[in-house]
Design an enzyme around this catalytic site. Structure first.
Site, short mmCIF file in Angstrom:
data_model
loop_
_atom_site.label_atom_id
_atom_site.label_comp_id
_atom_site.label_asym_id
_atom_site.label_seq_id
_atom_site.Cartn_x
_atom_site.Cartn_y
_atom_site.Cartn_z
N GLY A 232 -10.32 32.43 12.67
CA GLY A 232 -11.59 33.10 12.88
C GLY A 232 -12.01 33.18 14.34
CG HIS A 233 -15.99 34.49 15.11
ND1 HIS A 233 -16.89 33.60 15.65
CD2 HIS A 233 -16.41 34.71 13.85
CE1 HIS A 233 -17.80 33.29 14.76
NE2 HIS A 233 -17.53 33.94 13.65
CG ASN A 234 -16.32 32.58 19.44
OD1 ASN A 234 -16.70 33.53 18.73
ND2 ASN A 234 -16.53 32.53 20.74
CB SER A 252 -17.01 28.04 16.22
OG SER A 252 -17.55 29.22 16.76
#
Length: 336
Positions: A232-234, A252
């Site tokens: 996922g993102h970050n 994250s």
């Protein structure tokens, strides 16, 4: 874009005093005086003190915490306001779609037929690009990289040297991020960050690594990722970590170096896994994990109320067993 123009364009109702030029949306700890950030959870209020953001979307009850140098943009739902504003900064896949038909030349690079390349792309020498690869605007590819058929690199993705990506993988697609209206409608958050993959990384087939909301999703040096993995993102994957097939890392998630994820492990968002920790297949991780430890455990899904009862029963019985075991040991000690 002026602050007033941004708010009007996306129907964000709030008051402001300084109509400054807005350059970007950014994290509180990385924002500049021309950036806007937001706070949706009380735990992030502590970041306001040192933030250089020009303005912040925030609820009224928390607005007194905003420093005088920063504008408090008071709204009922900061996350929703941020989502609406993010659409002003969307970065296109191809800024000029017609340009993909123009011939492009790269020194000492092998590019096979039916490869699509956007503007501003850089490819290092001795790299090999197989048929059907799509490379969006602004992508940077290092030396000795291999992209197998149908790999897609979204805008501004960075691959350092000696990166191999197998067929069908997508690097830099939108993260799965939405804000929600009072009626339960979903408002997309435009992700304006990137994915950076450091040197000597290998990524299997049909894996997806999402770009950051802002900043970077980072895959550090020497990481090895299997087929059918979702990152996922970050997220930040530490050096030389191993991710086996069908693992899912929520947004994250961060790890130390040399972490091992067994097949079908699932990680909740905003969690950290310490270095040299190993997680057995099918484990569901819902808390931070310390370094240098091994974890395992897979429970089939069940109705939520049943799950809560099950956990309580399991915990109670486990503690009873521990007490019984201690008592038995104590009795044996005194008898001897």
């Amino acid at each position: 874009m002026k602050l007033s123009e941004l708010l009007n364009a996306y129907s964000i109702e709030t008051e402001f005093s300084n109509d400054f030029e807005v350059h970007a949306l950014a994290e509180l700890n990385k924002a500049t005086p021309n950036d806007i950030s937001y706070i949706d959870q009380a735990r992030y209020l502590k970041l306001l003190k040192d933030s250089k953001a020009g303005a912040v979307f925030i609820r009224k009850k928390e607005s007194s915490k905003v420093p005088k140098r920063m504008q408090a943009l008071v709204v009922d739902n900061p996350h929703l306001a941020f989502a609406k504003a993010s659409h002003a900064f969307k970065i296109p896949f191809f800024k000029n779609p017609e340009s993909v038909n123009e011939p492009k030349h790269f020194e000492r690079v092998t590019i096979m037929p039916n490869v699509v390349i956007g503007e501003g792309v850089e490819i290092g020498e001795n790299s090999l690009i197989y048929p059907g690869v799509v490379i969006a605007d602004g992508v940077k590819i290092g030396k000795n990289c291999i992209l197998y058929p149908r790999v897609t690199l979204y805008q501004n993705t960075i691959l350092e040297d000696n990166v191999t990506i197998h067929a069908g993988s997508v690097i830099g697609g939108d993260g799965f991020g939405y804000a929600h209206t009072a009626l339960g409608e979903h408002v997309k958050i435009e992700h304006v960050g990137i994915v950076r993959i450091q040197k000597n990384v290998e990524i299997g087939a049909n894996t997806a690594i999402d770009r950051a909301v802002f900043g970077e999703t980072l895959i550090k040096e020497g990481v090895k990722i299997d087929n059918l993995v979702q990152i996922g993102h970050n997220c930040v994957l530490g050096e030389h970590s191993i991710v086996v097939s069908q693992v899912g890392l929520s947004g994250s998630t961060t790890t130390g170096r040399n972490v091992v994820f067994g097949g079908q492990v699932g990680i909740g968002g905003h969690l950290h896994v310490g270095e040299f920790t190993q997680i057995g297949g099918k484990s569901a991780v819902g808390k931070d994990l310390p370094p240098n430890t091994n974890f395992a455990g897979a429970i089939p899904a069940m109705e939520i109320h049943e799950w809560h009862h099950f956990l309580a029963h399991l915990r109670t019985n486990f503690r009873k067993q521990q007490k019984t075991s201690l008592l038995q040991k104590a009795k044996g000690f005194f008898k001897s």
